[in-house]
Motif scaffolding. Structure first.
Motif, PDB file in Angstrom:
ATOM      1  N   ALA A  43      20.637  42.284  51.144  1.00 44.68           N
ATOM      2  CA  ALA A  43      20.604  41.218  50.145  1.00 44.68           C
ATOM      3  C   ALA A  43      21.899  41.236  49.359  1.00 44.68           C
ATOM      4  CB  ALA A  43      19.409  41.380  49.203  1.00 44.68           C
ATOM      5  N   HIS A  44      22.210  40.099  48.774  1.00 47.58           N
ATOM      6  CA  HIS A  44      23.406  39.985  47.949  1.00 47.58           C
ATOM      7  C   HIS A  44      23.166  40.719  46.631  1.00 47.58           C
ATOM      8  CE1 HIS A  44      25.031  37.020  50.725  1.00 47.58           C
ATOM      9  NE2 HIS A  44      23.876  36.373  50.661  1.00 47.58           N
ATOM     10  N   GLY A  45      24.040  41.639  46.302  1.00 48.71           N
ATOM     11  CA  GLY A  45      23.922  42.399  45.062  1.00 48.71           C
ATOM     12  C   GLY A  45      24.348  43.829  45.283  1.00 48.71           C
ATOM     13  N   ASN A  46      24.909  44.423  44.239  1.00 53.79           N
ATOM     14  CA  ASN A  46      25.366  45.807  44.327  1.00 53.79           C
ATOM     15  C   ASN A  46      24.290  46.805  43.944  1.00 53.79           C
ATOM     16  OD1 ASN A  46      27.882  44.779  45.016  1.00 53.79           O
ATOM     17  ND2 ASN A  46      28.640  44.846  42.915  1.00 53.79           N
ATOM     18  N   ALA A  47      23.296  46.366  43.151  1.00 55.79           N
ATOM     19  CA  ALA A  47      22.277  47.283  42.648  1.00 55.79           C
ATOM     20  C   ALA A  47      21.001  46.497  42.388  1.00 55.79           C
ATOM     21  CB  ALA A  47      22.755  47.981  41.370  1.00 55.79           C
ATOM     22  N   LEU A  48      19.904  47.226  42.149  1.00 56.91           N
ATOM     23  CA  LEU A  48      18.630  46.567  41.879  1.00 56.91           C
ATOM     24  C   LEU A  48      18.689  45.709  40.627  1.00 56.91           C
ATOM     25  CD1 LEU A  48      15.955  49.300  42.714  1.00 56.91           C
ATOM     26  CD2 LEU A  48      16.420  47.194  43.943  1.00 56.91           C
ATOM     27  N   GLY A  49      19.485  46.131  39.662  1.00 58.54           N
ATOM     28  CA  GLY A  49      19.609  45.335  38.449  1.00 58.54           C
ATOM     29  C   GLY A  49      20.146  43.940  38.707  1.00 58.54           C
ATOM     30  N   ASN A  50      20.978  43.773  39.740  1.00 62.49           N
ATOM     31  CA  ASN A  50      21.478  42.443  40.074  1.00 62.49           C
ATOM     32  C   ASN A  50      20.356  41.529  40.542  1.00 62.49           C
ATOM     33  OD1 ASN A  50      24.192  44.246  41.473  1.00 62.49           O
ATOM     34  ND2 ASN A  50      24.245  43.138  39.539  1.00 62.49           N
ATOM     35  N   LEU A  51      19.374  42.068  41.252  1.00 59.10           N
ATOM     36  CA  LEU A  51      18.263  41.245  41.726  1.00 59.10           C
ATOM     37  C   LEU A  51      17.355  40.812  40.577  1.00 59.10           C
ATOM     38  CD1 LEU A  51      17.251  43.059  45.038  1.00 59.10           C
ATOM     39  CD2 LEU A  51      18.874  41.205  44.683  1.00 59.10           C
ATOM     40  N   ILE A  52      17.246  41.639  39.533  1.00 57.09           N
ATOM     41  CA  ILE A  52      16.448  41.236  38.376  1.00 57.09           C
ATOM     42  C   ILE A  52      17.037  39.988  37.735  1.00 57.09           C
ATOM     43  CG2 ILE A  52      15.747  41.928  36.038  1.00 57.09           C
ATOM     44  CD1 ILE A  52      15.509  44.763  37.019  1.00 57.09           C
ATOM     45  N   ARG A  53      18.366  39.937  37.676  1.00 55.77           N
ATOM     46  CA  ARG A  53      19.038  38.802  37.045  1.00 55.77           C
ATOM     47  C   ARG A  53      19.255  37.633  38.003  1.00 55.77           C
ATOM     48  NH1 ARG A  53      21.498  43.448  34.982  1.00 55.77           N
ATOM     49  NH2 ARG A  53      23.086  43.447  36.621  1.00 55.77           N
ATOM     50  N   ASN A  54      18.801  37.758  39.242  1.00 54.77           N
ATOM     51  CA  ASN A  54      18.965  36.695  40.227  1.00 54.77           C
ATOM     52  C   ASN A  54      17.609  36.040  40.477  1.00 54.77           C
ATOM     53  OD1 ASN A  54      19.422  35.065  42.452  1.00 54.77           O
ATOM     54  ND2 ASN A  54      20.682  36.543  43.525  1.00 54.77           N
ATOM     55  N   PRO A  55      17.336  34.885  39.870  1.00 53.76           N
ATOM     56  CA  PRO A  55      16.002  34.281  40.033  1.00 53.76           C
ATOM     57  C   PRO A  55      15.703  33.889  41.472  1.00 53.76           C
ATOM     58  CG  PRO A  55      17.514  32.744  38.949  1.00 53.76           C
ATOM     59  CD  PRO A  55      18.224  34.063  39.028  1.00 53.76           C
ATOM     60  N   THR A  56      16.741  33.664  42.286  1.00 50.26           N
ATOM     61  CA  THR A  56      16.521  33.281  43.670  1.00 50.26           C
ATOM     62  C   THR A  56      15.941  34.424  44.484  1.00 50.26           C
ATOM     63  OG1 THR A  56      18.355  31.705  43.551  1.00 50.26           O
ATOM     64  CG2 THR A  56      17.634  32.369  45.740  1.00 50.26           C
ATOM     65  N   LEU A  57      16.394  35.646  44.227  1.00 47.43           N
ATOM     66  CA  LEU A  57      16.003  36.788  45.046  1.00 47.43           C
ATOM     67  C   LEU A  57      15.093  37.772  44.323  1.00 47.43           C
ATOM     68  CD1 LEU A  57      19.405  37.598  46.813  1.00 47.43           C
ATOM     69  CD2 LEU A  57      17.534  36.162  47.627  1.00 47.43           C
ATOM     70  N   SER A  58      14.696  37.458  43.096  1.00 45.51           N
ATOM     71  CA  SER A  58      13.911  38.438  42.329  1.00 45.51           C
ATOM     72  C   SER A  58      12.556  38.714  42.975  1.00 45.51           C
ATOM     73  CB  SER A  58      13.711  37.944  40.894  1.00 45.51           C
ATOM     74  OG  SER A  58      12.972  36.730  40.877  1.00 45.51           O
ATOM     75  N   ASP A  59      12.069  37.818  43.828  1.00 49.96           N
ATOM     76  CA  ASP A  59      10.783  38.069  44.476  1.00 49.96           C
ATOM     77  C   ASP A  59      10.848  39.267  45.414  1.00 49.96           C
ATOM     78  OD1 ASP A  59       7.997  36.992  44.900  1.00 49.96           O
ATOM     79  OD2 ASP A  59       8.703  37.014  46.979  1.00 49.96           O
ATOM     80  N   LEU A  60      12.051  39.628  45.876  1.00 57.61           N
ATOM     81  CA  LEU A  60      12.181  40.788  46.750  1.00 57.61           C
ATOM     82  C   LEU A  60      11.763  42.074  46.045  1.00 57.61           C
ATOM     83  CD1 LEU A  60      15.623  40.027  48.461  1.00 57.61           C
ATOM     84  CD2 LEU A  60      13.330  39.579  49.357  1.00 57.61           C
ATOM     85  N   ILE A  61      11.925  42.115  44.725  1.00 62.65           N
ATOM     86  CA  ILE A  61      11.558  43.313  43.979  1.00 62.65           C
ATOM     87  C   ILE A  61      10.336  43.049  43.091  1.00 62.65           C
ATOM     88  CG2 ILE A  61      13.731  44.538  44.032  1.00 62.65           C
ATOM     89  CD1 ILE A  61      13.066  42.390  41.071  1.00 62.65           C
TER      90      ILE A  61
END
Length: 572
Positions: free
Chosen positions: A263-281
């Motif tokens: 997934a696009h992002g360097n860390a899990l914190g990036n996915l929290i701030r990404n509403p498009t991919l936040s469902d992955l976490i």
């Protein structure tokens, strides 16, 4: 702290060492296979081919950049080299484009049965004005870094910056799952980057099957089609980047199919701030707290919380080819990040001799109601066949104990503490204190002025101890209840004067071992019943509850408290 590191066979990854054994280091040998680099060089301008003809020029080559009106450039790790003295002309680019063939909807092309990738840079008219010629390499052996996670059967998410090696690791994981573990693997290859260009997959994915995607926007449909039509046990996906793809990944995971993706992002914190991919976490939603819960958390009534279980229970942050950060409980990590608590992923790295080193930062001890820290640590179940078996207990959902099995007095592990830990200050582990009835600002100023290794935390369940005014505990029953359930000691002072605060902090630190409050502060501490009596029964006229009267044996006995270890401490 890192675990002991001695050479061992790679069979340790499969759990032969036993769940309770101290994990040894594993030698990782990587084999780099460059897929016909000469075939990539053949499509470049003749002068560029000559500049890259030497073996030194080919060594560690990452990509060749061809931009109209600029000098061609060869890029290596940490540096770049100009290949010609003159800028490229339109004829040079057109010759390369004719050799490559058509570009897809994602502006990518390839060379059949190789892993090389050529990407186009276009102007507003759609004309190609630049090319990025990426060298594709199959690297065998990298999966040893996370082989225990791959074999666990849980879905695994890889993250990292572009070019760090996510696709290379994904390709090797697909081969190991198909060949070594005998799983039915289907690779969703949107841009032919995993298994190469052409109809025949590259041998680097082993016996895994490959499904090509006609257009990038159809990737989520091909993901669902793979599960419906081909009965895979594992689906491998590269570059989950849109909301339909994230929803398709959740659908696949809920059908019991193991997912391995990037997934696009360097860390899990990036996915929290990404509403498009936040469902992955697990997705993020706003929750309104009740008054008592908001006071307990010292937060606003509207907070962010995780909506559901993560699609990927396991996650790896690839920081470099030799340093990976492993999250074996993504749900717990996300919950901690949303509450602004420190997280401590396991660090897996390779030393100069190719040994896999495991460094597990030690946060505070796990707590269990009614038990000492040592008993709580001993009661943690050992993993059975799960991630990390034979390596280290890195994802049980509990914070690991701070001492070896022998207790605080046992010999420390033969390794230095992890300098990336968030809980260190000048080499000392911080003592986390929750205050009740005191002004945090005054206490923080005192901590800074005395340079004490202390941090104030807003929640009791993140604290090593509670510091409270005597009259405040009765007004905050939730604090006392939570502290009693978690076994967190409460230290009571009569006033918030600087002298009282300084004495309380120093006393707490004296009775802590590397930031861990181990048991009661003294044998005469008051239990909860005694404190209730002390709060509700006013002293007789002329009697003062000074420090010695409250914490001394006579005072405790006068209130009917047995002189046994209890969670509530008297003032200093």
């Amino acid at each position: 702290m890192a675990d002991a590191t001695e050479p061992a066979d790679a069979a340790r990854l499969s759990g032969e060492a036993g769940a309770d054994a101290t994990p040894d280091a594993i030698r990782v040998s990587e084999h780099h296979l460059t897929d016909a680099l000469d075939r990539l060089l053949e499509v470049l301008p003749v002068e560029v081919q000559g500049a890259l003809d030497s073996a030194a020029a080919k060594q560690d080559l990452l990509e060749v950049v061809l931009d109209l009106g600029r000098r061609p450039e060869a890029r290596y790790p940490g540096r770049s080299v100009d290949l010609l003295e003159r800028p490229l002309e339109r004829e040079d680019l057109d010759a390369v484009i004719r050799s490559v063939g058509d570009f897809g909807a994602d502006n990518r092309a390839g060379i059949e049965r190789t892993l090389h990738r050529i990407s186009a840079l276009r102007n507003r008219k759609g004309e190609v004005i630049g090319l990025t010629c990426r060298v594709g390499r199959a690297v065998f052996g990298t999966v040893a870094m996370v082989q225990d996670l791959v074999a666990s059967g849980s879905s695994l998410l890889l993250m990292g910056r572009p070019g760090v090696g996510k696709t290379t690791a994904l390709r090797e994981i697909a081969r190991v799952l198909a060949d070594d573990l005998g799983r039915r693997v289907v690779v969703i290859d949107t841009s032919n980057e995993i298994a190469g260009d052409g109809d025949i997959p590259h041998p680097a994915i082993g016996r895994a099957r490959r499904m090509q995607v006609p257009r990038p926007e159809l990737q989520h449909e091909v993901m669902i089609e793979a599960v419906q039509n081909h009965m895979p046990e594992v689906v491998v996906i590269d570059e989950i980047g849109t909301e339909p793809e994230a929803l398709a990944a959740r659908t696949i995971a809920e059908r019991g199919v193991q997912l391995v993706g990037t997934a696009h992002g360097n860390a899990l914190g990036n996915l929290i701030r990404n509403p498009t991919l936040s469902d992955l976490i697990g997705g993020i939603q706003a929750v309104t707290l009740g008054d008592e819960e908001a006071r307990r958390r010292h937060s606003q009534k509207t907070v962010l919380e995780r909506r559901a279980e993560p699609t990927f229970p396991l996650a790896v942050e690839i920081h470099s080819r030799s340093r990976w950060l492993v999250h074996t409980d993504v749900a717990a990590t996300i919950d901690a990040l949303l509450r602004e608590r420190p997280v401590a992923p396991q660090v897996r790295s390779l030393d100069a001799e190719g040994r896999l080193l495991l460094c597990t930062p030690q946060p505070r001890r796990p707590r269990r109601p009614g038990g000492s820290p040592g008993a709580a640590a001993a009661s943690l179940p050992a993993p059975a066949g799960g991630p990390g078996e034979g390596l280290a207990q890195v994802g049980t959902g509990h914070r690991p104990p701070s001492h070896p099995a022998g207790g605080p007095d046992a010999a420390p592990a033969a390794a230095a503490p992890d300098h990336h830990s968030l809980d260190t200050l000048r080499g000392e582990q911080l003592l986390h204190i929750h205050v009740c009835g005191l002004r945090p600002g005054s206490l923080e100023r005192l901590v800074r002025s005395l340079a004490l290794p202390v941090r104030l935390v807003p929640d009791v369940d993140a604290a090593d101890a509670v510091l409270s005014l005597r009259n405040s505990l009765g007004r905050h029953p939730a604090v006392r209840r939570t502290a009693r359930e978690l076994g967190v000691p409460i230290h009571v002072i009569k006033s918030g004067s600087q002298l009282q605060l300084e004495r309380a902090l120093k006393r707490l630190l004296r009775h802590c071992d590397h930031g861990q409050v181990s048991g009661p502060l003294d044998a005469t501490s008051l239990d909860a019943t005694a404190m209730d009596a002390a709060q509700t029964t006013p002293p007789p006229v002329g009697e003062h509850h000074d420090a010695e009267a409250v914490r001394g044996p006579s005072a405790a006995t006068a209130h009917g408290a047995a002189l046994t270890p209890g969670p509530i401490m008297g003032p200093p």
